[in-house]
Scaffold this motif. Structure first.
Motif, PDB file in Angstrom:
ATOM      1  N   SER A  73       0.834  -1.200   0.000  1.00 33.94           N
ATOM      2  CA  SER A  73       0.000   0.000   0.000  1.00 33.94           C
ATOM      3  C   SER A  73       0.874   1.258   0.000  1.00 33.94           C
ATOM      4  N   GLN A  74       1.900   1.253   0.840  1.00 37.00           N
ATOM      5  CA  GLN A  74       2.785   2.428   0.911  1.00 37.00           C
ATOM      6  C   GLN A  74       3.590   2.614  -0.366  1.00 37.00           C
ATOM      7  N   ARG A  75       4.050   1.496  -0.905  1.00 39.23           N
ATOM      8  CA  ARG A  75       4.860   1.565  -2.127  1.00 39.23           C
ATOM      9  C   ARG A  75       4.031   2.151  -3.286  1.00 39.23           C
ATOM     10  N   ILE A  76       2.804   1.678  -3.418  1.00 36.43           N
ATOM     11  CA  ILE A  76       1.974   2.152  -4.525  1.00 36.43           C
ATOM     12  C   ILE A  76       1.601   3.624  -4.310  1.00 36.43           C
ATOM     13  N   GLU A  77       1.347   3.984  -3.071  1.00 40.92           N
ATOM     14  CA  GLU A  77       1.051   5.407  -2.780  1.00 40.92           C
ATOM     15  C   GLU A  77       2.263   6.265  -3.175  1.00 40.92           C
ATOM     16  N   TYR A  78       3.474   5.780  -2.860  1.00 42.49           N
ATOM     17  CA  TYR A  78       4.684   6.539  -3.225  1.00 42.49           C
ATOM     18  C   TYR A  78       4.816   6.640  -4.753  1.00 42.49           C
ATOM     19  N   LEU A  79       4.625   5.492  -5.430  1.00 41.60           N
ATOM     20  CA  LEU A  79       4.788   5.496  -6.893  1.00 41.60           C
ATOM     21  C   LEU A  79       3.782   6.443  -7.555  1.00 41.60           C
ATOM     22  N   GLU A  80       2.552   6.393  -7.069  1.00 43.11           N
ATOM     23  CA  GLU A  80       1.551   7.333  -7.600  1.00 43.11           C
ATOM     24  C   GLU A  80       1.969   8.767  -7.359  1.00 43.11           C
ATOM     25  N   SER A  81       2.549   9.021  -6.195  1.00 44.29           N
ATOM     26  CA  SER A  81       2.895  10.405  -5.844  1.00 44.29           C
ATOM     27  C   SER A  81       4.018  10.951  -6.725  1.00 44.29           C
ATOM     28  N   ILE A  82       4.831  10.068  -7.289  1.00 50.54           N
ATOM     29  CA  ILE A  82       5.864  10.589  -8.201  1.00 50.54           C
ATOM     30  C   ILE A  82       5.450  10.493  -9.673  1.00 50.54           C
ATOM     31  N   LEU A  83       4.577   9.526  -9.994  1.00 51.13           N
ATOM     32  CA  LEU A  83       4.305   9.252 -11.419  1.00 51.13           C
ATOM     33  C   LEU A  83       3.066   9.943 -11.975  1.00 51.13           C
ATOM     34  N   SER A  84       2.142  10.321 -11.114  1.00 50.82           N
ATOM     35  CA  SER A  84       0.884  10.838 -11.666  1.00 50.82           C
ATOM     36  C   SER A  84       1.063  12.211 -12.317  1.00 50.82           C
ATOM     37  N   PRO A  85       0.725  12.334 -13.596  1.00 53.52           N
ATOM     38  CA  PRO A  85       0.825  13.656 -14.230  1.00 53.52           C
ATOM     39  C   PRO A  85      -0.250  14.605 -13.711  1.00 53.52           C
ATOM     40  N   TYR A  86      -1.245  14.035 -13.004  1.00 50.65           N
ATOM     41  CA  TYR A  86      -2.371  14.856 -12.548  1.00 50.65           C
ATOM     42  C   TYR A  86      -2.180  15.392 -11.140  1.00 50.65           C
ATOM     43  N   ARG A  87      -1.104  14.971 -10.470  1.00 46.78           N
ATOM     44  CA  ARG A  87      -0.802  15.544  -9.148  1.00 46.78           C
ATOM     45  C   ARG A  87       0.236  16.639  -9.348  1.00 46.78           C
ATOM     46  N   PRO A  88      -0.113  17.880  -9.118  1.00 49.00           N
ATOM     47  CA  PRO A  88       0.799  18.985  -9.449  1.00 49.00           C
ATOM     48  C   PRO A  88       2.160  18.871  -8.761  1.00 49.00           C
ATOM     49  N   ASP A  89       2.192  18.205  -7.586  1.00 41.92           N
ATOM     50  CA  ASP A  89       3.465  18.105  -6.861  1.00 41.92           C
ATOM     51  C   ASP A  89       4.271  16.857  -7.240  1.00 41.92           C
ATOM     52  N   SER A  90       3.830  16.082  -8.237  1.00 45.30           N
ATOM     53  CA  SER A  90       4.587  14.868  -8.592  1.00 45.30           C
ATOM     54  C   SER A  90       5.782  15.215  -9.477  1.00 45.30           C
TER      55      SER A  90
END
Ligand code: AMP
Ligand code: MG
Length: 351
Positions: A73-90
């Motif tokens: 769960s933590q790993r996927i949350e981290y990956l999303e936080s860096i990879l998502s083009p829709y999260r302005p802070d990624s």
């Protein structure tokens, strides 16, 4: 509807699926059919705004499994936080704004490397720079009109996989204004990452299903194959076939997943970067490859290559197998099963 394969002497008609404009979606039979093992642990978590992730593992204590689920769960949350083009802070959103950070997460470089490799292998039908075209079609859907040729050429001018390279672990973006979109590759990658965590925590066998994209692994000697269902979407949860695999990944790209309705016609969410238009005539590609990340990228690529191009690709790449559901030129729907899967696929007769 017909089933065909290069090893079938003749197409087999499949009466029970007559009514189908068949859309196949794959999901793990979860808990998997016929696994029989008594020490199976299972859990479901959610990520990416509600996509279910089903996790099954064998050979672990309850405590080991529970901590692995937390780690996943933590790993996927981290990956999303860096990879998502829709999260302005990624990190990827920053890259897409043209900001090149001093230190780029190695996961991004690795994914770009795989994507570039798949683009090379598939004549650019998989293209992580396709975002301007995806955004154009979304705007057209909202406006209720088809894109003009000017719209298409403007978006196409900002779509160019050849300008993205990774050399000795360094990412280079050689054209201004390009944007990265890992939507066609991320779920398979997340499934691989989850499998790696389960393995490192001692699982002897595991299956992870990220929204229908599945990665599996088991220690030798093989205990039992994993059985994966291919579902008839019109039959809600009925299965039209099952697929047995010892290990590896099974990923499906389908025209049912997301689509745009414009002027009364449905356009699917997978774009042919060579034309700028959504792919037509394809319903689903279920692709087997050694890893989830490869299977995910290749399922998208084979979907774009189409029934004939996709079949040629699969038959010339020994580590890849596929089930392709597409329109036939004379009407109806055809299911192609690649030669290496003939013994692995079992049709299920509906009640
Ligand atoms: P998938 O469902 O894995 O086939 O991925 C589809 C998603 O990938 C779309 O929603 C887009 O974000 C993106 N995409 C669309 N067309 C392509 C393409 N030709 N190459 C790479 N990514 C694509
Ligand atoms: Mg994909």
């Amino acid at each position: 509807m017909q089933l065909s394969s290069s090893t079938f002497p003749a197409p087999i008609s499949y009466h029970h699926l007559m009514r189908l404009m068949l859309i196949a979606i794959v999901f793990a039979l979860f808990p998997a059919l016929g696994q029989g093992a008594t020490d199976q642990h299972s859990a479901t978590i959610e990520a990416m705004g509600g996509i279910p992730i089903n996790i099954s593992a064998w050979g672990m204590t309850t405590q080991e499994f529970d901590s692995s689920v937390e780690a996943i769960s933590q790993r996927i949350e981290y990956l999303e936080s860096i990879l998502s083009p829709y999260r302005p802070d990624s990190a990827v959103a920053a890259l897409n704004r043209g900001e090149i950070p001093d230190q780029l997460a190695p996961e991004i470089t690795r994914l770009v490397d795989v994507a570039r490799h798949v683009s090379d292998e598939t004549a650019g039908t998989f293209d992580i720079t396709v975002m301007p075209l995806v955004q154009l079609w979304k705007r057209c859907k909202e406006a209720g009109r088809l894109p003009t040729s000017t719209d298409l050429s403007e978006a196409a001018s900002r779509t160019n996989w050849t300008a993205i390279t990774v050399e000795e672990g360094v990412l280079r973006i050689e054209q201004e204004g390009l944007m990265l979109d890992f939507g066609g590759i991320a779920k398979g990658y997340f499934a691989d990452e989850a499998v790696a965590l389960l393995r490192s925590a001692g699982a002897t066998r595991c299956l992870v299903d990220v929204g229908g994209d599945i990665a599996t692994w088991q220690a030798l000697p093989i205990a039992k194959p994993f059985r994966i269902g291919i579902r008839d979407p019109f039959g809600s949860s009925s299965i039209f076939a099952t697929l047995s695999i010892d290990e590896g990944a099974v990923v499906t790209s389908g025209d049912y997943e997301r689509f745009y309705t414009i002027e009364g016609k449905q356009y699917c969410h997978i774009i042919d970067p060579r034309t700028g238009w959504p792919v037509e005539g394809m319903h689903s590609v279920t692709l087997l490859a050694p890893t989830g990340v490869e299977a995910d990228a290749l399922a998208t690529a084979v979907f774009v290559l189409g029934a004939t191009g996709g079949r040629d690709f699969v038959e010339t790449h020994p580590s890849v197998e596929a089930i392709i559901v597409s329109d036939k030129s004379d009407g109806g729907v055809e299911v192609y099963i690649s030669p290496g899967l003939i013994d692995a696929v079992q049709l299920v007769t509906p009640d």
